[in-house]
Scaffold this motif. Structure first.
Motif, PDB file in Angstrom:
ATOM      1  N   ASP A   1     -13.007 -13.165   7.891  1.00 33.65           N
ATOM      2  CA  ASP A   1     -11.699 -12.992   8.535  1.00 33.65           C
ATOM      3  C   ASP A   1     -10.555 -13.260   7.546  1.00 33.65           C
ATOM      4  OD1 ASP A   1     -12.851 -12.358  10.886  1.00 33.65           O
ATOM      5  OD2 ASP A   1     -12.485 -14.316  11.855  1.00 33.65           O
TER       6      ASP A   1
ATOM      7  N   GLU B   1     -10.459 -10.261   4.825  1.00 32.14           N
ATOM      8  CA  GLU B   1     -10.027  -8.983   5.412  1.00 32.14           C
ATOM      9  C   GLU B   1      -8.597  -9.079   5.933  1.00 32.14           C
ATOM     10  OE1 GLU B   1     -14.401  -7.193   6.715  1.00 32.14           O
ATOM     11  OE2 GLU B   1     -13.000  -7.851   8.289  1.00 32.14           O
ATOM     12  N   GLY B   2      -8.291 -10.214   6.562  1.00 28.50           N
ATOM     13  CA  GLY B   2      -6.943 -10.404   7.097  1.00 28.50           C
ATOM     14  C   GLY B   2      -5.895 -10.447   6.000  1.00 28.50           C
TER      15      GLY B   2
ATOM     16  N   LEU C   1      -6.026  -9.077   2.956  1.00 32.66           N
ATOM     17  CA  LEU C   1      -5.826  -7.760   2.344  1.00 32.66           C
ATOM     18  C   LEU C   1      -5.019  -6.844   3.271  1.00 32.66           C
ATOM     19  CD1 LEU C   1      -9.314  -7.168   0.638  1.00 32.66           C
ATOM     20  CD2 LEU C   1      -7.186  -7.979  -0.407  1.00 32.66           C
ATOM     21  N   LYS C   2      -5.323  -6.897   4.568  1.00 33.17           N
ATOM     22  CA  LYS C   2      -4.567  -6.065   5.534  1.00 33.17           C
ATOM     23  C   LYS C   2      -3.103  -6.486   5.578  1.00 33.17           C
ATOM     24  CE  LYS C   2      -8.267  -4.755   8.692  1.00 33.17           C
ATOM     25  NZ  LYS C   2      -9.040  -5.292   9.814  1.00 33.17           N
ATOM     26  N   GLU C   3      -2.884  -7.790   5.568  1.00 34.64           N
ATOM     27  CA  GLU C   3      -1.521  -8.323   5.636  1.00 34.64           C
ATOM     28  C   GLU C   3      -0.693  -7.859   4.441  1.00 34.64           C
ATOM     29  OE1 GLU C   3      -1.473 -12.585   6.196  1.00 34.64           O
ATOM     30  OE2 GLU C   3       0.432 -12.767   5.125  1.00 34.64           O
TER      31      GLU C   3
ATOM     32  N   THR D   1      -1.177  -5.232   2.581  1.00 38.03           N
ATOM     33  CA  THR D   1      -0.927  -3.790   2.707  1.00 38.03           C
ATOM     34  C   THR D   1       0.215  -3.530   3.687  1.00 38.03           C
ATOM     35  OG1 THR D   1      -3.217  -3.278   2.183  1.00 38.03           O
ATOM     36  CG2 THR D   1      -1.980  -1.578   3.343  1.00 38.03           C
ATOM     37  N   ALA D   2       0.230  -4.275   4.780  1.00 36.20           N
ATOM     38  CA  ALA D   2       1.262  -4.078   5.806  1.00 36.20           C
ATOM     39  C   ALA D   2       2.666  -4.388   5.284  1.00 36.20           C
ATOM     40  CB  ALA D   2       0.949  -4.939   7.031  1.00 36.20           C
TER      41      ALA D   2
ATOM     42  N   THR E   1     -11.977  -1.511  -2.062  1.00 38.74           N
ATOM     43  CA  THR E   1     -12.736  -2.761  -1.939  1.00 38.74           C
ATOM     44  C   THR E   1     -14.216  -2.458  -1.760  1.00 38.74           C
ATOM     45  OG1 THR E   1     -10.845  -3.932  -0.962  1.00 38.74           O
ATOM     46  CG2 THR E   1     -13.014  -4.863  -0.547  1.00 38.74           C
TER      47      THR E   1
ATOM     48  N   THR F   1     -12.299  -6.168  -5.339  1.00 47.54           N
ATOM     49  CA  THR F   1     -11.339  -5.112  -5.008  1.00 47.54           C
ATOM     50  C   THR F   1     -10.757  -4.559  -6.293  1.00 47.54           C
ATOM     51  OG1 THR F   1     -10.769  -6.071  -2.860  1.00 47.54           O
ATOM     52  CG2 THR F   1      -9.125  -4.641  -3.869  1.00 47.54           C
TER      53      THR F   1
ATOM     54  N   TYR G   1       1.166  -7.787  -5.892  1.00 46.66           N
ATOM     55  CA  TYR G   1       0.051  -7.597  -4.948  1.00 46.66           C
ATOM     56  C   TYR G   1      -0.907  -8.794  -4.976  1.00 46.66           C
ATOM     57  CZ  TYR G   1      -3.885  -5.467  -2.527  1.00 46.66           C
ATOM     58  OH  TYR G   1      -4.892  -5.211  -1.633  1.00 46.66           O
TER      59      TYR G   1
ATOM     60  N   ARG H   1      -4.151 -18.154   5.526  1.00 45.93           N
ATOM     61  CA  ARG H   1      -5.109 -17.864   6.594  1.00 45.93           C
ATOM     62  C   ARG H   1      -6.278 -18.836   6.626  1.00 45.93           C
ATOM     63  NH1 ARG H   1      -5.003 -12.706   9.092  1.00 45.93           N
ATOM     64  NH2 ARG H   1      -2.976 -11.774   8.667  1.00 45.93           N
TER      65      ARG H   1
END
Lengths: 227, 227
Positions: free
Chosen positions: A38, A41-42, A44-46, A48-49, A60, A65, A81, A92
């Motif tokens: 979690d 993944e969280g 990396l998504k954050e 990107t957002a 990845t 990655t 980044y 997190r």
């Protein structure tokens, strides 16, 4: 304006683009907690957002990655980044222990393709980073891989000169602490620690075509030595 | 027996010892679990108790563990030690996800000391490993750092030749899978994966004085791609 034809030697060599140089990084995030999937993944998504992945090529796999920086400002994009990714993972995991292993590379776009014909090397400005408030310690190694001039073989063995200059610069910046076997210890805000490595790598890249640097960056370690 | 005096050129150059070359490694263990402190400390203690630390100089700090191999067989000692450490950490985390980041170095004993006077380089036999039953995937990079002959500057740029040969050898061994940006993917028993990197590093070290290799080794990953 002159009408005189330029001699061959006066024609400036075209400066290689980040894409031609294969400027990029490969990094892995290691949250030392049961919820690591979690957290990774969280994070990396954050990132990107927030838009920090824009202009980057990101892929990845099950080990790390890959982040390719095909467009300018390449080094700035990579730094922003990865700093954000480490901070997001730390946050997190509740400020727990997170290690990032980061490899920055330039001059060797593929696994083994190393285009020596690229001789116009870019001078890259130092990256700009904002302090994050997250303290890090790191062990950092710099590898200038093509340390001899491909034209005449001069400067053979000069890689240590580049490494010594980079360490001196990091000392001046205040991030380099003591030397260790095979690495230099860096300490400071995680953004400053990563920027130290990026700036040194890009600076050597202005004179050496193929340069790689590795860092193991640790935040939130229970055994972190107080400075 | 001859009484003729040997000419200077017939005097063999003394072969550098592991200590003179600074043969060793720096590695970090990353158990992705809440109990990471117990797992790491327990694994390192366990390996020491088995006697695998004998003949090695070991020093753990808050980022990684330095292991110097001052006595022969240096590469074999390092390999056996790190394979056992990864297996112990995996076992102590209940077969969970553990990543090891490993840097092997030779030819540069200190942070920046790189003794070019050492020119008699040892030919090292491949290490012998027993299969562990623990499957690993890794991303592996090899850095021949002094790729020009210090005597005459020849072979400038030959580092890619060494890297290509090492990857071909790993393919023949069956551990090298596909290429990736900046790294080669290795798969197989964790002992074979680590031995692949060690053998390539030592082999290049027979002709290039300063060689470093980095691996990120992953076991027990939930996202590990089935092979």
């Amino acid at each position: 304006v002159t009408s005189e034809p330029m001699t061959d030697s006066a024609v400036p060599r075209p400066v290689a683009t980040p894409k031609q140089l294969g400027v990029g990084m490969r990094f892995s995030l290691h949250p030392h907690c049961d919820r690591f999937v979690d957290v990774i993944e969280g994070a990396l998504k954050e990132v990107t957002a927030t838009g920090l992945a824009d202009g980057l090529v990101i892929s990845t796999d099950d080990v790390s990655t890959y982040v390719g920086a095909a467009t300018e400002p390449a080094e700035q994009r990579l730094t922003s980044y990865v700093v954000a990714a480490v901070c997001a993972a730390s946050s997190r995991s509740g400020g727990g222990h997170v290690v990032a292993h980061v490899l920055f590379s330039r001059g060797c776009p593929g696994e083994v393709s190393c285009d020596l014909a690229v001789t116009g090397l870019p001078a890259v400005a130092p990256v700009e980073v904002q302090l994050t408030g997250l303290r890090a310690v790191a062990q950092w190694s710099l590898y200038p891989l093509l340390d001899a001039n491909p034209d005449d073989g001069s400067d053979a063995g000069a890689h240590m000169t580049h490494i010594e200059a980079a360490i001196a610069e990091a000392r001046g910046r205040g991030t380099a602490a003591e030397p260790a076997h095979y690495a230099t210890r860096l300490e400071g805000d995680v953004a400053e620690v990563l920027a130290t490595a990026v700036d040194a790598w890009a600076k050597v890249g202005a004179v050496v075509p193929h340069v790689v640097t590795h860092l193991t960056v640790s935040v939130g370690s229970p055994s972190m030595v107080a400075s």
